[in-house]
Design an enzyme around this catalytic site. Structure first.
Site, PDB file in Angstrom:
ATOM      1  N   CYS A  60      80.530  37.153  23.101  1.00  0.00           N
ATOM      2  CA  CYS A  60      81.967  37.665  23.344  1.00  0.00           C
ATOM      3  C   CYS A  60      81.900  38.028  24.795  1.00  0.00           C
ATOM      4  O   CYS A  60      81.206  38.708  25.226  1.00  0.00           O
ATOM      5  CB  CYS A  60      82.263  38.665  22.496  1.00  0.00           C
ATOM      6  SG  CYS A  60      83.793  39.670  22.537  1.00  0.00           S
TER       7      CYS A  60
ATOM      8  N   CYS B  21      87.141  50.806  36.975  1.00  0.00           N
ATOM      9  CA  CYS B  21      86.812  51.651  35.611  1.00  0.00           C
ATOM     10  C   CYS B  21      87.082  52.865  35.771  1.00  0.00           C
ATOM     11  O   CYS B  21      86.647  53.564  36.692  1.00  0.00           O
ATOM     12  CB  CYS B  21      85.478  51.252  35.163  1.00  0.00           C
ATOM     13  SG  CYS B  21      85.000  51.970  33.689  1.00  0.00           S
TER      14      CYS B  21
ATOM     15  N   CYS C 283      84.082  47.121  17.039  1.00  0.00           N
ATOM     16  CA  CYS C 283      83.263  46.832  18.385  1.00  0.00           C
ATOM     17  C   CYS C 283      82.754  48.162  18.807  1.00  0.00           C
ATOM     18  O   CYS C 283      83.628  49.141  18.920  1.00  0.00           O
ATOM     19  CB  CYS C 283      84.425  46.258  19.422  1.00  0.00           C
ATOM     20  SG  CYS C 283      84.943  44.905  18.948  1.00  0.00           S
TER      21      CYS C 283
ATOM     22  N   CYS D   6      81.948  50.114  39.264  1.00  0.00           N
ATOM     23  CA  CYS D   6      83.178  48.922  39.097  1.00  0.00           C
ATOM     24  C   CYS D   6      84.339  49.642  39.356  1.00  0.00           C
ATOM     25  O   CYS D   6      84.738  50.550  38.728  1.00  0.00           O
ATOM     26  CB  CYS D   6      82.981  48.627  37.355  1.00  0.00           C
ATOM     27  SG  CYS D   6      81.529  47.894  36.955  1.00  0.00           S
TER      28      CYS D   6
ATOM     29  N   ARG E 182      91.554  36.922  22.560  1.00  0.00           N
ATOM     30  CA  ARG E 182      92.253  38.458  22.187  1.00  0.00           C
ATOM     31  C   ARG E 182      92.982  38.927  23.509  1.00  0.00           C
ATOM     32  O   ARG E 182      92.569  39.167  24.590  1.00  0.00           O
ATOM     33  CB  ARG E 182      91.166  39.383  22.017  1.00  0.00           C
ATOM     34  CG  ARG E 182      91.339  40.657  21.477  1.00  0.00           C
ATOM     35  CD  ARG E 182      89.940  41.297  20.995  1.00  0.00           C
ATOM     36  NE  ARG E 182      89.263  40.620  20.428  1.00  0.00           N
ATOM     37  CZ  ARG E 182      87.812  40.568  20.635  1.00  0.00           C
ATOM     38  NH1 ARG E 182      87.163  41.276  21.372  1.00  0.00           N
ATOM     39  NH2 ARG E 182      87.000  39.656  19.924  1.00  0.00           N
TER      40      ARG E 182
ATOM     41  N   CYS F 212      78.959  57.139  33.799  1.00  0.00           N
ATOM     42  CA  CYS F 212      78.750  56.005  33.721  1.00  0.00           C
ATOM     43  C   CYS F 212      78.198  55.715  35.525  1.00  0.00           C
ATOM     44  O   CYS F 212      78.845  56.402  35.975  1.00  0.00           O
ATOM     45  CB  CYS F 212      79.605  54.741  33.805  1.00  0.00           C
ATOM     46  SG  CYS F 212      78.772  53.013  34.026  1.00  0.00           S
TER      47      CYS F 212
ATOM     48  N   CYS G 256      80.297  44.111  16.251  1.00  0.00           N
ATOM     49  CA  CYS G 256      80.079  43.753  17.880  1.00  0.00           C
ATOM     50  C   CYS G 256      79.560  44.805  18.677  1.00  0.00           C
ATOM     51  O   CYS G 256      80.219  45.985  18.713  1.00  0.00           O
ATOM     52  CB  CYS G 256      81.242  43.017  18.440  1.00  0.00           C
ATOM     53  SG  CYS G 256      81.203  42.340  20.136  1.00  0.00           S
TER      54      CYS G 256
END
Length: 422
Positions: A229, A99, A136, A96, A299, A92, A169
């Protein structure tokens, strides 16, 4: 410190009746009275939210019981089971800090490019077999290209052909104009894009995109007809005021489902070694989200095993949704253990109300033939051969946050020759 009215409510009247019978007393937060007012339409205030976070440890289960009445009102006795399929892992370009897949991460995670559609659908089917009613489909990266969206649309179409009853999702990052509509047309039911933390803290968490980029993506998904979501990662260093800020932002977004993740401080990331959460503190956070967003699917998500630990069944009193098995780059509790936990806590799996979750657990256990793949010794927490109960590698056997226990890295499932923890 704010105290709590902890009188017994074993035979308590309906919440609507308690509102008149349980006035707020000076120096006390009567959580049953607060929940009753919320049921009657009251919108949780900032001061009340901060008071919820200040509830002492000894009274936290009373808070959970009060917030749990709202969970029962809107979701009954069911737990929605979700299952993650990691379509593309690592690599990626975003920075962040939390992460393991971030730019420059030294975390020893699995890294692979896009799964083939048939493999993605196969992985999803394993979760469906365990009772998952939502799959998901997640890919790392800032956001998808149009070609990526087409690729995921193909996967969604094939998954819907095989499992038409299952919700899908998508979680692909920041969307461009028209991409949400294309996913909806392919059969996606929802789109996940977490706010993660408060806007006031966001510049310390990420510099390669903005908080507003995330808000805009959630808005695009809603506008395209996808169920929004969006959730949190707690334990990033936020103070109580910022936590309330983030929860109220999700309320303002009208997110239909809110995943609450608990920071897993991967080695090789800027937040490695960050242990700021306690099990009872996590319960208070979940109760706060339930009181602020009483009708949202709540969740308990990544990191629940290492931070809630033995309080996971208590968390089901306010949370009505979990992920089954593994997460994106770390291994979770064994799926059979998740299903047994649901049954032991007195709940039923949504969509499988006529099946004892213990029976679902037995089916999962038999279908994966775990005894042949996992050692007989260890913690039984689904860590497989990476379990390090003799050292510091096991989130189930951890003594607590001070132990500095690292998440068990994912070595199974997509991108490997080993079956996933489903």
């Amino acid at each position: 410190m704010t105290t709590i009215n902890s009188r017994t409510h074993a035979a308590a009247p309906p919440l609507s009746q308690q509102a008149a019978a349980s006035p707020t007393l000076d120096g006390q937060l009567d959580v049953y009275e607060l929940a009753a007012r919320i049921e009657a339409g009251h919108r949780l205030t900032r001061e009340e939210a901060l008071a919820v976070l200040r509830v002492p440890d000894a009274a936290t289960h009373t808070l959970v019981a009060a917030a749990g009445r709202l969970r029962q009102k809107f979701f009954g006795n069911t737990v929605k089971v979700n299952y993650l399929v990691n379509l593309k892992s690592g690599l990626c370009p975003e920075d962040c800090t939390y992460c393991s897949q971030r730019l420059g991460s030294k975390a020893e995670i699995l890294k692979y490019t896009w799964l083939k559609p048939q493999e993605a659908v196969h992985q999803a089917g394993l979760g469906v077999a365990g009772g998952a009613s939502r799959v998901c489909m997640v890919a790392s990266g800032k956001g998808p290209t149009d070609r990526d969206v087409d690729r995921v649309a193909t996967m969604i179409g094939q998954l819907k052909d095989e499992h038409p009853e299952v919700e899908v999702c998508a979680c692909l990052g920041i969307l461009k104009e028209g991409q949400a509509a294309k996913l909806h047309a392919a059969g996606a039911d929802a789109y996940n894009h977490n706010l993660n933390t408060a806007e006031s803290l966001y510049p310390e968490i990420c510099s390669t995109h903005t908080y507003q980029d995330r808000v805009d993506t959630v808005g695009q998904a809603r506008h395209a007809g996808l169920s929004p979501c969006s959730g949190l990662i707690v334990g990033l260093g936020e103070n109580p005021e910022q936590l309330v800020e983030a929860v109220f932002a999700l309320r303002d977004l009208e997110a239909d489902s809110i995943p609450v993740n608990f920071l897993m401080p991967f080695d090789g990331t800027p937040l490695e070694g960050t242990w700021l959460l306690t099990p009872l503190g996590c319960l208070r956070i979940l109760a706060l989200v339930r009181l602020a967003c009483p009708q949202a699917e709540l969740r308990m998500a990544g990191g629940r095993e290492m931070h809630l630990r033995t309080q996971q069944p208590a968390a089901l009193q306010v949370a009505n949704s979990i992920f089954l098995g593994d997460y994106l780059t770390s291994e979770g509790q064994a799926a059979a253990a998740d299903l047994a936990m649901i049954a032991d806590a007195g709940f039923m799996v949504l969509g499988q109300e006529d099946v004892d979750p213990n029976e679902l657990a037995r089916r999962v256990h038999a279908s994966k033939n775990r005894d042949a793949r996992q050692p007989a010794t260890g913690c039984g927490g689904g860590c497989a051969s990476t379990c390090g109960t003799a050292g510091t590698g096991c989130p189930i056997g951890a003594a607590g946050p001070a132990a500095g226990v690292e998440p068990v890295l994912r070595r199974r499932g997509a991108g490997t020759s080993e079956s996933p923890n489903a």
